[in-house]
Design a protein around this motif. Structure first.
Motif, mmCIF file in Angstrom:
data_model
loop_
_atom_site.group_PDB
_atom_site.id
_atom_site.type_symbol
_atom_site.label_atom_id
_atom_site.label_comp_id
_atom_site.label_asym_id
_atom_site.label_seq_id
_atom_site.Cartn_x
_atom_site.Cartn_y
_atom_site.Cartn_z
ATOM 1 N N LEU A 1 3.619 -101.395 45.899
ATOM 2 C CA LEU A 1 4.317 -100.492 46.810
ATOM 3 C C LEU A 1 4.441 -99.099 46.214
ATOM 4 C CD1 LEU A 1 7.213 -102.912 47.833
ATOM 5 C CD2 LEU A 1 5.033 -102.547 49.028
ATOM 6 N N TYR B 1 7.854 -90.872 44.982
ATOM 7 C CA TYR B 1 7.373 -92.236 45.142
ATOM 8 C C TYR B 1 8.244 -93.173 44.309
ATOM 9 C CZ TYR B 1 3.071 -90.041 46.886
ATOM 10 O OH TYR B 1 2.171 -89.295 47.585
ATOM 11 N N ASN C 1 6.604 -96.358 47.822
ATOM 12 C CA ASN C 1 7.467 -95.924 48.918
ATOM 13 C C ASN C 1 7.980 -94.510 48.695
ATOM 14 O OD1 ASN C 1 7.289 -98.483 50.179
ATOM 15 N ND2 ASN C 1 8.868 -99.284 48.811
ATOM 16 N N ARG D 1 3.986 -91.442 55.280
ATOM 17 C CA ARG D 1 4.262 -92.420 54.226
ATOM 18 C C ARG D 1 3.039 -93.310 54.061
ATOM 19 N NH1 ARG D 1 9.855 -93.191 52.961
ATOM 20 N NH2 ARG D 1 11.162 -91.752 54.142
#
Length: 324
Positions: free
Chosen positions: A251, A237, A253, A269
């Motif tokens: 976020l 992440y 990601n 995701r």
């Protein structure tokens, strides 16, 4: 018989000696106070607790007294499991999402948001932001992120027993979605230290490993091993923040790669988490953005025409709109 019975009766004196020895060991290791009555402060005379990296001849400073250490039980305690416990401080409005209803937490956060916005406009970097400790919860992001995986024993274990890739993908999707609300909390976790590691396990024996490997950008890698090695999940992440006038999007990601013992593979995701109402309006928290899911077991590199057969799903999580 009487002699044997007498030998089995605990000696009160020995029990007291063992208790005193245990207390002395806890004090010598820094878990219990050396003097004073505050369980969180090791000493009101000594400058540093045992095994500290700070030099032992550091003098005592009342403004920064040496703390006691957390015990293993405190560090490895069980997480909240009941819905009422997980969503404490939140209400669930009809339009969806979670509304922050804890007035004490909202009071602690007052004045922080405007400072945060100014810092983001100036630096636009999550690593350079400075925040007061009052808005933090007593754990790091390494611990918080595990909340997302709480339902792995329930859904990924069942998915490992499915032969149909579509049914298996459904269970992977259920796993990913089910943990979203567990990670949404009103207090911010501390940023992990570079090289910080976490090891843990769920009640069924599923093992979790995580390490914070980069600070710029903030990145953590993880590896999960299901009970009986029925599946593994690994990935990384990269954390970030997007700011707007009255909201902030957090976020996380990176891919979540799930591999099953029979060779099946899936990846997904997570969406971001949006906090709305930073300056005006009701403080709301909800998932925002697309989540993608793929069944990789049908991909054959030697046959690119078969890519169209991949089980694929994309959907957006948005706050419900009020009906007029």
């Amino acid at each position: 018989m009487i002699d044997e019975f007498d030998q089995s009766v605990p000696d009160p004196m020995n029990s007291e000696i063992r208790r005193l020895e245990d207390d002395q060991r806890l004090i010598s290791e820094g878990y219990n106070p050396k003097d004073g009555n505050d369980p969180c402060i090791y000493s009101t005379v000594v400058g540093v607790p045992p095994k500290s990296f700070i030099t032992t001849n550091t003098s005592y400073d009342p403004r920064c007294p040496p703390p006691t250490y957390f015990t293993e039980l405190e560090l490895n305690g069980c997480h909240k499991t009941l819905k009422s416990e997980v969503l404490e401080g939140f209400s669930i409005p009809p339009e969806g999402g979670l509304a922050c209803s804890d007035k004490e937490v909202l009071k602690r956060q007052s004045g922080v948001i405007s400072s945060l916005v100014k810092q983001m406009i100036k630096n636009f970097s999550i690593e350079k932001m400075s925040l007061p400790v009052r808005i933090f919860e007593p754990r790091s992001m390494s611990d918080r992120v595990v909340d997302l995986w709480r339902f792995a024993p329930r859904y990924l274990s069942e998915a490992s027993m499915k032969q149909d890739p579509v049914e298996r993908l459904k269970l992977v999707m259920a796993f990913a979605i089910s943990g979203l609300y567990c990670e949404m909390q009103q207090l911010k976790p501390f940023n992990p230290l570079l090289g910080e590691t976490l090891e843990g396990k769920f009640s069924d024996g599923t093992r979790v490993y995580l390490e914070h490997t980069s600070h710029h950008p903030p990145t953590s890698v993880f590896y999960i091993v299901g009970a009986g090695n029925a599946y593994t999940m690994h990935g990384h992440y990269v954390y970030g923040v997007e700011m707007s006038t009255n909201s902030m999007k957090i976020l996380q990601n990176g891919p979540n790669n799930v591999e099953f013992a029979d060779g099946g593979k899936a990846t997904f995701r997570y969406s971001g988490v949006k906090v709305h109402g930073l300056m005006v309006g009701k403080r709301m928290v909800y998932p925002s953005g697309p989540m993608t899911f793929e069944d990789l077991s049908l991909i054959h590199i030697s046959e690119p025409t078969r890519l169209g057969m991949i089980s694929y799903a994309v959907f957006c999580l948005k706050k419900k709109k009020k009906k007029k």
